[in-house]
Design an enzyme around this catalytic site. Structure first.
Site, PDB file in Angstrom:
ATOM      1  N   HIS A 280     -17.176  16.233 -17.193  1.00 32.62           N
ATOM      2  CA  HIS A 280     -17.186  15.144 -16.223  1.00 32.62           C
ATOM      3  C   HIS A 280     -18.633  14.725 -15.954  1.00 32.62           C
ATOM      4  O   HIS A 280     -19.479  15.547 -15.613  1.00 32.62           O
ATOM      5  CB  HIS A 280     -16.508  15.641 -14.945  1.00 32.62           C
ATOM      6  CG  HIS A 280     -16.277  14.605 -13.900  1.00 32.62           C
ATOM      7  ND1 HIS A 280     -17.264  14.167 -13.057  1.00 32.62           N
ATOM      8  CD2 HIS A 280     -15.144  13.933 -13.549  1.00 32.62           C
ATOM      9  CE1 HIS A 280     -16.761  13.276 -12.215  1.00 32.62           C
ATOM     10  NE2 HIS A 280     -15.470  13.116 -12.504  1.00 32.62           N
TER      11      HIS A 280
ATOM     12  N   GLU B 207     -13.414  11.192 -17.473  1.00 33.03           N
ATOM     13  CA  GLU B 207     -14.494  10.546 -16.728  1.00 33.03           C
ATOM     14  C   GLU B 207     -15.856  11.082 -17.182  1.00 33.03           C
ATOM     15  O   GLU B 207     -16.774  11.255 -16.392  1.00 33.03           O
ATOM     16  CB  GLU B 207     -14.335  10.763 -15.222  1.00 33.03           C
ATOM     17  CG  GLU B 207     -13.097  10.106 -14.648  1.00 33.03           C
ATOM     18  CD  GLU B 207     -13.036  10.193 -13.133  1.00 33.03           C
ATOM     19  OE1 GLU B 207     -12.879   9.139 -12.500  1.00 33.03           O
ATOM     20  OE2 GLU B 207     -13.156  11.312 -12.599  1.00 33.03           O
TER      21      GLU B 207
ATOM     22  N   CYS C   8     -20.860   6.092 -10.038  1.00 34.84           N
ATOM     23  CA  CYS C   8     -21.426   7.327  -9.472  1.00 34.84           C
ATOM     24  C   CYS C   8     -22.279   8.077 -10.491  1.00 34.84           C
ATOM     25  O   CYS C   8     -23.251   8.744 -10.124  1.00 34.84           O
ATOM     26  CB  CYS C   8     -20.312   8.241  -8.979  1.00 34.84           C
ATOM     27  SG  CYS C   8     -19.539   7.715  -7.438  1.00 34.84           S
TER      28      CYS C   8
ATOM     29  N   CYS D 199     -15.216   6.993  -4.230  1.00 27.48           N
ATOM     30  CA  CYS D 199     -16.533   7.620  -4.285  1.00 27.48           C
ATOM     31  C   CYS D 199     -17.627   6.615  -4.632  1.00 27.48           C
ATOM     32  O   CYS D 199     -18.755   6.733  -4.154  1.00 27.48           O
ATOM     33  CB  CYS D 199     -16.524   8.768  -5.290  1.00 27.48           C
ATOM     34  SG  CYS D 199     -15.863   8.330  -6.911  1.00 27.48           S
ATOM     35  N   CYS D 200     -17.307   5.624  -5.463  1.00 31.04           N
ATOM     36  CA  CYS D 200     -18.350   4.694  -5.920  1.00 31.04           C
ATOM     37  C   CYS D 200     -18.845   3.753  -4.820  1.00 31.04           C
ATOM     38  O   CYS D 200     -20.061   3.617  -4.623  1.00 31.04           O
ATOM     39  CB  CYS D 200     -17.862   3.919  -7.141  1.00 31.04           C
ATOM     40  SG  CYS D 200     -17.584   4.975  -8.595  1.00 31.04           S
TER      41      CYS D 200
END
Length: 613
Positions: free
Chosen positions: A249, A301, A319, A385-386
């Site tokens: 990841h 991811e 991110c 999260c972004c």
């Protein structure tokens, strides 16, 4: 002293509280971030139950946990962004809202210091049983928010909560205690931040212990049970000091490497240095896109195999681009090499900045380098999260502009700004930087020293720059003094009030070709000018269809700054392979007009004997 130790510089970051930005490119974006982005993120956290989860966990209201188990982290990241905004522009209304949320967070903390709303509300008997469930990841973001809020306001409430939580971690985990491999790295770098603000060495030592837990078979939970992922997904396949290549990841990997660099910086122990160099080369030379994006695969991811860099299906999580900034900034502080600041720049102007709309209220999670017209920013995600990472990253960009070296000051990013430093013998120095970067390569520095003092000013020469000249006090610098050292022009002398430096970086249009190993880009070219990667968008070419055009490397491109277009951009104009008008815009600005296709890598018109210009 070993050879490795001689390579360590231990530069210090310059807090962005000491950096005032008044920049035509960045200042409007910071205003939008404060007025729109932070407000949007706070509103979404409220609407989706992220904030009320804390009130429920604290027994203030009734109800079940809403959302995903890592939702606490989004609130913490927005609070961190609020703190950074307050540092540069104190806002009583925004601060009052932050204080209200902090009270709810404090109420959710259990007596022993444990804090994770999901487990408190939904599964209190299952705490610390599944290392994938982000318990310490959430805690890491709480620590980062707490440190930032304390630095911004002087208020200790959230910092006290964070210390109590970290003390709980230290009580439960460590040598001769329980094992733990956090499934999503973040706590490790946060603990080093907590050490720096509290001076409690046990915090960085706990970070070191957590790093050392990896690669020894201690991992338990969903990641380790999923055959198609396995330990490599969260960088638990080998001990960190033995890392050879980037795996798994993308965001988790970058947070891990950031923490490794932080621990080296805090401890002075070079054990991780060779691993950091190895994995940096592997990431940047074989697994990074032109935009700075990393992680091509939607499946994990993250990473697949070397040179797997598809354009249309590129994942390139926002991110991950931000995390590349974190890691490379730390590498620059450790090793004093401008190549790391070059990556910071590439992310700032391309990979990370593309993640947010010009209006500040829509976001990309995924950042492809080509789209047929069906990929657009949206206001929010279930996993957001972004947006919240952008909310904390952008208001903190001032910390990447300068660095305090052992002999003076390094100028790492070119942004219209003023900064304060203490150099040798405690002499106070202000630097005033004037520039129209990234559209123009001229940078003017004025030195304001309280008294004449001998120190060095290092000016970064970016990796894209093929020529430059430097003047000090109106006199051109030549010979050895004009040469670069680790990518910097180093100007060492007695500096007095009013001394000036002018650095002029050549900024021609560059034709870029990928390495032959990148199959996706064979027969294609991309365009870059200065730090800006360009793309072509259907909004400027209504008559064209996706990928049904070519461009010649020999075609002359004209540079045209358009203040009214896309917030003010420099476009590049020429003709395509059929002689029709062709326009390139900055990649970060795409999808801010009517929907349509976009491409960074354009098919090259075949012209025998022509390679580049």
């Amino acid at each position: 002293m070993t050879h490795i130790q001689e390579r360590l510089h231990h530069w210090q970051g310059v807090p962005f509280t000491k950096v005032s930005i008044d920049d035509a490119f960045w200042r409007p974006r910071l205003e939008v971030l404060k007025k729109v982005t932070l407000t949007t993120c706070l509103m979404k956290c409220e609407e989706t139950g992220r904030i009320s989860n804390f009130a429920k966990a604290g027994g203030l209201i009734e109800g079940k946990f809403e959302g995903i188990y890592f939702n606490d982290s989004d609130v913490y990241k927005v609070l961190e962004g609020v703190a950074y905004a307050l540092m540069t522009d104190r806002d009583s209304e925004l601060e009052a809202e932050a204080d209200r949320i902090i009270e709810l967070i404090a109420a959710a903390q259990e007596p022993d210091g444990y804090l994770c709303a999901y487990y408190t509300l939904e599964a209190p008997e299952s705490k610390w049983t599944d290392m994938e469930k982000h318990e310490m990841y959430n805690g890491g973001h709480l620590i980062e928010a707490a440190v930032a809020y304390f630095e911004a306001t002087g208020k200790r409430h959230l910092l006290d909560v964070a210390c109590k939580m970290a003390d709980h971690y230290d009580h439960v985990f460590g040598p001769d205690k329980r094992h733990w491999v956090e499934g999503h790295e973040e706590i490790e770098l946060a603990l080093v931040k907590l050490y720096r603000i509290t001076k409690e060495e046990r915090y960085w030592k706990l970070a070191l212990w957590l790093l050392e837990e990896r690669g020894h078979g201690h991992g338990v939970g969903a990641i380790w049970d999923k055959k198609e992922w396995g330990p490599a997904y969260c960088q638990d396949d080998v001990p960190v000091r033995s890392i050879e290549k980037v795996t798994g990841h993308a965001v988790r990997a970058m947070y891990l490497y950031t923490a490794m660099a932080d621990v080296v910086h805090a401890s002075g122990d070079p054990t991780y240095v060779d691993a950091l160099h190895r994995v940096w080369r592997h990431t940047v030379e074989r697994n990074m896109y032109l935009t700075g994006g990393i992680g091509p695969s939607h499946h994990n991811e993250g990473f697949t195999h070397d040179y797997d860099l598809p354009n249309e299906s590129a994942y390139c999580e926002t991110c991950a681009a931000i995390a590349m900034v974190f890691w490379n900034h730390r590498m620059n502080m450790l090793f004093g090499d401008s190549k790391y600041a070059d990556i910071v720049e590439r992310e700032m102007y391309n990979g990370a900045l593309a993640g947010i709309s010009l209006s500040g209220d829509k976001f990309f999670y995924v950042n492809p380098l080509a789209s047929k017209g069906d990929h657009h920013r949206v206001p929010w995600f279930d996993t957001s999260c972004c947006p919240t990472n952008l909310a904390r990253f952008l208001p903190s960009i001032g910390q990447y502009v300068y660095a305090q070296t052992d002999k003076g000051i390094a100028v790492n990013q070119y942004i219209n700004s003023e900064a304060e430093f203490l150099v040798r013998d405690g002499v106070s120095v202000k630097l005033n930087q004037k520039t129209q970067y990234p559209w123009n390569g001229k940078i003017e520095l004025t030195v304001d020293a309280e008294k004449s003092s001998y120190f060095s000013i290092r000016m970064r020469v970016p990796d894209w720059c093929r020529g430059y000249n430097v003047q000090v006090g109106g006199e051109k610098i030549s010979g050895l003094e004009a040469l670069t050292e680790q990518g910097y022009v180093v100007l060492s002398r007695n500096w007095s009030q009013g001394d000036t430096i002018v650095l002029e970086l050549d900024m021609p249009v560059e034709i870029v070709r990928a390495k032959q190993e990148v199959q996706e880009n064979r027969g294609r070219i991309a365009i870059q000018r200065g730090p800006i990667v360009y793309c072509m968008e259907q909004a400027d070419h209504a008559e064209l269809s996706y990928d049904e055009y070519t461009f010649s490397a020999g075609e002359r491109l004209y540079v045209d700054h358009m203040p009214e277009l896309l917030g003010g951009v420099t476009v590049l104009r020429g003709k395509d392979g059929n002689g029709k008008p062709f326009q390139f815009i900055p990649y970060y600005a795409w999808d801010n007009r009517e929907p349509g296709f976009m491409q960074v890598w354009i098919r090259e018109k075949e012209e025998p004997g022509l390679y580049s210009y």
